[in-house]
Design an enzyme around this catalytic site. Structure first.
Site, PDB file in Angstrom:
ATOM      1  N   GLY A  23       0.852  -1.165   0.122  1.00 30.11           N
ATOM      2  CA  GLY A  23      -0.094   0.028   0.043  1.00 30.11           C
ATOM      3  C   GLY A  23       0.889   1.330   0.058  1.00 30.11           C
ATOM      4  CB  SER A  24       4.486   2.179  -0.687  1.00 27.74           C
ATOM      5  OG  SER A  24       4.598   1.850  -1.702  1.00 27.74           O
ATOM      6  CG  ASN A  25       2.404   2.931  -5.794  1.00 24.03           C
ATOM      7  OD1 ASN A  25       2.861   3.947  -6.236  1.00 24.03           O
ATOM      8  ND2 ASN A  25       3.023   1.829  -5.662  1.00 24.03           N
ATOM      9  CG  MET A 101      -0.598  -7.817  -6.552  1.00 29.08           C
ATOM     10  SD  MET A 101       0.183  -7.106  -7.733  1.00 29.08           S
ATOM     11  CE  MET A 101       1.269  -8.410  -8.260  1.00 29.08           C
ATOM     12  NE  ARG A 102      -7.812 -12.191  -7.271  1.00 20.81           N
ATOM     13  CZ  ARG A 102      -7.501 -13.580  -7.537  1.00 20.81           C
ATOM     14  NH1 ARG A 102      -6.223 -13.898  -7.065  1.00 20.81           N
ATOM     15  NH2 ARG A 102      -8.325 -14.309  -7.985  1.00 20.81           N
ATOM     16  CG  ASN A 118      -2.501  -1.188 -13.278  1.00 21.84           C
ATOM     17  OD1 ASN A 118      -2.501  -1.449 -12.189  1.00 21.84           O
ATOM     18  ND2 ASN A 118      -1.428  -2.085 -14.120  1.00 21.84           N
ATOM     19  CG  HIS A 120       3.126  -2.868 -14.952  1.00 21.42           C
ATOM     20  ND1 HIS A 120       2.866  -3.899 -14.616  1.00 21.42           N
ATOM     21  CD2 HIS A 120       4.111  -2.978 -15.850  1.00 21.42           C
ATOM     22  CE1 HIS A 120       3.610  -5.147 -14.982  1.00 21.42           C
ATOM     23  NE2 HIS A 120       4.453  -4.265 -16.039  1.00 21.42           N
TER      24      HIS A 120
HETATM   25  C1  GRF Z   1       3.929  -1.567  -7.154  1.00 16.86           C
HETATM   26  O1  GRF Z   1       5.225  -1.771  -7.680  1.00 16.86           O
HETATM   27  C2  GRF Z   1       3.048  -1.642  -8.717  1.00 16.86           C
HETATM   28  O2  GRF Z   1       3.736  -1.149  -9.482  1.00 16.86           O
HETATM   29  C3  GRF Z   1       2.573  -3.158  -8.549  1.00 16.86           C
HETATM   30  O3  GRF Z   1       2.650  -3.596  -7.306  1.00 16.86           O
HETATM   31  C4  GRF Z   1       3.496  -2.721  -6.495  1.00 16.86           C
HETATM   32  C5  GRF Z   1       2.607  -2.252  -5.322  1.00 16.86           C
HETATM   33  O4  GRF Z   1       3.260  -1.642  -4.262  1.00 16.86           O
HETATM   34  N1  GRF Z   1       1.534  -3.177  -9.218  1.00 16.86           N
HETATM   35  P1  GRF Z   1       2.586  -1.126  -3.107  1.00 16.86           P
HETATM   36  O5  GRF Z   1       1.671  -2.111  -2.581  1.00 16.86           O
HETATM   37  O6  GRF Z   1       1.791   0.173  -3.476  1.00 16.86           O
HETATM   38  O7  GRF Z   1       3.608  -0.699  -2.155  1.00 16.86           O
END
Ligand code: GRF
Length: 203
Positions: A23-25, A101-102, A118, A120
């Site tokens: 969940g860092s994003n 991741m689905r 999304n 990536h």
């Molecule tokens: C990120 O690298 C994103 O690109 C990929 O999953 C990772 C998620 O990281 N789809 P976080 O959970 O946001 O830390």
């Protein structure tokens, strides 16, 4: 949407976020909203893995979080319908898959047409799929990066909103390259949300 709602642009854009892991994003988006970089508010997080890092962060940040464990749904479509219901209940206007991741179905794409983003960890169209960083290292590329894009049905495809490149160093491991890419993801995701909102005239 309530009839007395102020017009788009006069109020913060209502964001929904989908996450499966750390969940860092998700947190980077919340931070961008809080510091005013994004005229938006993250009003609903959904996670598919109970107790994942994203859920813990939501608790700490005070963002409403709903768990939709994919294991309790009979199909991908049924899961997506539940996500749509959560987002609609929260009046979400734009959805970000921040480490989801689905595989998503047409139902979600249609419900948030041009409004589903999304992130990536590669320079798409190179290295689609769940092991993008491993693939980049195996291919020996000297540059990799990340891509924020609108979601189409085929995994990791769709119109590109923002990309950032990072060098791949000879000594890199999956962890070191992932950390470098992550830092860029956190930077470009708010930019991508802004770009998507602009395309739709929502800002
Ligand atoms: C990120 O690298 C994103 O690109 C990929 O999953 C990772 C998620 O990281 N789809 P976080 O959970 O946001 O830390």
């Amino acid at each position: 949407m309530p009839p007395d709602r102020p017009p788009a642009g006069a109020r913060p854009l209502r964001l929904g976020v989908m996450a499966s892991g750390e969940g860092s994003n998700f947190e980077a988006l919340v931070a961008a909203c809080q510091r005013g970089q994004l005229a938006a508010t993250v009003c609903q997080l959904v996670v598919n893995n109970p107790c994942c890092g994203a859920e813990q962060r939501a608790l700490r940040l005070g963002v409403p979080c709903t768990v939709h464990d994919h294991r309790s749904y009979s199909s991908r479509e049924a899961l997506d319908q539940a996500l749509i219901a959560s987002f609609q209940a929260a009046d979400v206007e734009l959805v970000v898959m921040a480490g989801w991741m689905r595989i998503v179905t047409q139902a979600l794409i249609d419900a948030y047409s041009e409004r589903l983003i999304n992130i990536h960890p590669s320079l798409l169209p190179s290295f689609r799929g769940a092991k993008a960083i491993e693939q980049a290292l195996a291919a020996g590329v000297q540059l990799s990066g990340c891509t924020a894009h609108l979601v189409s049905l085929e995994v990791d495809t769709g119109p590109i909103l923002v990309q950032a490149a990072v060098p791949v160093l000879e000594a890199d491991t999956v962890e070191s390259l992932a950390a470098r890419i992550h830092a860029q993801e956190h930077r470009i995701l708010p930019l991508a949300v802004r770009r998507a909102a602009e395309r739709l005239g929502l800002t």
